[in-house]
Design a protein around this motif. Structure first.
Motif, PDB file in Angstrom:
ATOM      1  N   ARG A  70      10.572   2.282  -3.936  1.00 48.54           N
ATOM      2  CA  ARG A  70       9.401   1.425  -4.497  1.00 48.54           C
ATOM      3  C   ARG A  70       9.077   0.566  -3.229  1.00 48.54           C
ATOM      4  O   ARG A  70       7.781   0.408  -3.053  1.00 48.54           O
ATOM      5  N   ILE A  71       9.990   0.071  -2.273  1.00 50.09           N
ATOM      6  CA  ILE A  71       9.586  -0.839  -1.383  1.00 50.09           C
ATOM      7  C   ILE A  71       8.906  -0.141  -0.361  1.00 50.09           C
ATOM      8  O   ILE A  71       7.972  -0.652   0.237  1.00 50.09           O
ATOM      9  N   ASP A  72       9.243   1.030  -0.180  1.00 54.77           N
ATOM     10  CA  ASP A  72       8.840   1.760   1.034  1.00 54.77           C
ATOM     11  C   ASP A  72       7.246   2.113   0.393  1.00 54.77           C
ATOM     12  O   ASP A  72       6.332   2.386   1.425  1.00 54.77           O
ATOM     13  N   LYS A  73       7.292   2.451  -0.706  1.00 56.12           N
ATOM     14  CA  LYS A  73       5.815   3.081  -1.062  1.00 56.12           C
ATOM     15  C   LYS A  73       4.808   1.818  -1.008  1.00 56.12           C
ATOM     16  O   LYS A  73       3.604   1.942  -0.891  1.00 56.12           O
ATOM     17  N   PHE A  74       5.314   0.641  -1.474  1.00 59.61           N
ATOM     18  CA  PHE A  74       4.503  -0.579  -1.393  1.00 59.61           C
ATOM     19  C   PHE A  74       4.176  -0.832   0.061  1.00 59.61           C
ATOM     20  O   PHE A  74       2.892  -0.990   0.380  1.00 59.61           O
ATOM     21  N   LYS A  75       5.055  -0.799   0.685  1.00 59.09           N
ATOM     22  CA  LYS A  75       4.697  -0.804   2.506  1.00 59.09           C
ATOM     23  C   LYS A  75       3.874   0.165   3.104  1.00 59.09           C
ATOM     24  O   LYS A  75       2.878  -0.218   3.705  1.00 59.09           O
ATOM     25  N   ASN A  76       3.805   1.058   2.616  1.00 60.44           N
ATOM     26  CA  ASN A  76       3.152   2.250   3.232  1.00 60.44           C
ATOM     27  C   ASN A  76       1.766   2.211   2.726  1.00 60.44           C
ATOM     28  O   ASN A  76       0.578   2.243   3.112  1.00 60.44           O
ATOM     29  N   LYS A  77       1.564   1.798   1.484  1.00 61.75           N
ATOM     30  CA  LYS A  77       0.229   1.617   0.831  1.00 61.75           C
ATOM     31  C   LYS A  77      -0.415   0.176   1.349  1.00 61.75           C
ATOM     32  O   LYS A  77      -1.672   0.315   1.549  1.00 61.75           O
ATOM     33  N   TYR A  78       0.117  -0.873   1.451  1.00 58.83           N
ATOM     34  CA  TYR A  78      -0.551  -1.750   2.175  1.00 58.83           C
ATOM     35  C   TYR A  78      -0.566  -1.945   3.809  1.00 58.83           C
ATOM     36  O   TYR A  78      -1.043  -2.919   4.409  1.00 58.83           O
ATOM     37  N   LYS A  79       0.126  -1.149   4.463  1.00 57.20           N
ATOM     38  CA  LYS A  79       0.232  -0.986   5.891  1.00 57.20           C
ATOM     39  C   LYS A  79      -1.032  -0.818   6.566  1.00 57.20           C
ATOM     40  O   LYS A  79      -1.405  -1.434   7.502  1.00 57.20           O
ATOM     41  N   LYS A  80      -2.026  -0.067   5.868  1.00 56.95           N
ATOM     42  CA  LYS A  80      -3.432   0.047   6.492  1.00 56.95           C
ATOM     43  C   LYS A  80      -4.182  -1.111   6.656  1.00 56.95           C
ATOM     44  O   LYS A  80      -5.059  -1.640   7.430  1.00 56.95           O
ATOM     45  N   PHE A  81      -4.008  -2.165   5.407  1.00 57.01           N
ATOM     46  CA  PHE A  81      -4.574  -3.371   5.594  1.00 57.01           C
ATOM     47  C   PHE A  81      -4.028  -4.430   6.559  1.00 57.01           C
ATOM     48  O   PHE A  81      -4.974  -5.044   7.131  1.00 57.01           O
ATOM     49  N   LYS A  82      -2.956  -4.265   6.974  1.00 58.66           N
ATOM     50  CA  LYS A  82      -2.722  -5.003   7.908  1.00 58.66           C
ATOM     51  C   LYS A  82      -3.108  -4.789   9.311  1.00 58.66           C
ATOM     52  O   LYS A  82      -3.359  -5.515  10.189  1.00 58.66           O
ATOM     53  N   LYS A  83      -3.295  -3.141   9.675  1.00 56.24           N
ATOM     54  CA  LYS A  83      -3.778  -2.847  10.847  1.00 56.24           C
ATOM     55  C   LYS A  83      -5.231  -3.275  10.921  1.00 56.24           C
ATOM     56  O   LYS A  83      -5.615  -3.513  12.227  1.00 56.24           O
ATOM     57  N   GLU A  84      -6.022  -3.033  10.026  1.00 53.54           N
ATOM     58  CA  GLU A  84      -7.365  -3.563   9.933  1.00 53.54           C
ATOM     59  C   GLU A  84      -7.478  -4.936  10.378  1.00 53.54           C
ATOM     60  O   GLU A  84      -8.508  -5.248  11.155  1.00 53.54           O
ATOM     61  N   GLU A  85      -6.639  -5.770   9.867  1.00 55.35           N
ATOM     62  CA  GLU A  85      -6.975  -7.177  10.119  1.00 55.35           C
ATOM     63  C   GLU A  85      -6.573  -7.445  11.840  1.00 55.35           C
ATOM     64  O   GLU A  85      -7.429  -8.175  12.379  1.00 55.35           O
ATOM     65  N   LYS A  86      -5.645  -6.725  12.269  1.00 52.65           N
ATOM     66  CA  LYS A  86      -5.430  -6.773  13.637  1.00 52.65           C
ATOM     67  C   LYS A  86      -6.725  -6.201  14.476  1.00 52.65           C
ATOM     68  O   LYS A  86      -6.790  -6.837  15.597  1.00 52.65           O
ATOM     69  N   LYS A  87      -6.948  -5.295  14.217  1.00 57.41           N
ATOM     70  CA  LYS A  87      -8.308  -4.712  14.987  1.00 57.41           C
ATOM     71  C   LYS A  87      -9.600  -5.697  14.934  1.00 57.41           C
ATOM     72  O   LYS A  87      -9.920  -5.665  16.212  1.00 57.41           O
ATOM     73  N   ALA A  88      -9.698  -6.576  13.969  1.00 60.45           N
ATOM     74  CA  ALA A  88     -10.712  -7.257  13.917  1.00 60.45           C
ATOM     75  C   ALA A  88     -10.387  -8.494  14.772  1.00 60.45           C
ATOM     76  O   ALA A  88     -11.436  -9.327  15.135  1.00 60.45           O
TER      77      ALA A  88
END
Length: 89
Positions: A70-88
């Motif tokens: 479950r921890i890996d699923k959570f991290k993978n699910k929300y990984k894309k949101f963290k990358k978008e913040e860095k690009k902005a």
């Protein structure tokens, strides 16, 4: 005392912690599809992912083993949101 207020399926049940194979027996109304034999007596079996013998709070160990991923699923699910913040930035 009032009659017929207690559950009828209150019985001894074996609970098994699947992370460390610990088995303990207590009274419960939990439904069980499997059985286990302990000391020559057959009990309904309820499988647990974590219990007092494997929980970090009771064992004093800080590491928790994630058996369901479950921890890996959570991290993978929300990984894309963290990358978008860095690009902005």
């Amino acid at each position: 005392m009032r009659k017929d207020i207690h559950p009828e399926n209150y019985r001894l049940v074996a609970f098994k912690d699947m992370s460390n194979e610990d088995v303990f027996i207590t009274k419960s109304t939990a439904e069980a599809k499997e059985t286990i034999t302990v000391d020559g007596v057959e009990y309904p079996l309820v499988k647990l992912e974590i219990s007092r013998t494997s929980h970090p709070y009771y064992t004093g160990k800080t590491k928790l083993v994630d058996t369901a991923g479950r921890i890996d699923k959570f991290k993978n699910k929300y990984k894309k949101f963290k990358k978008e913040e860095k690009k902005a930035e």
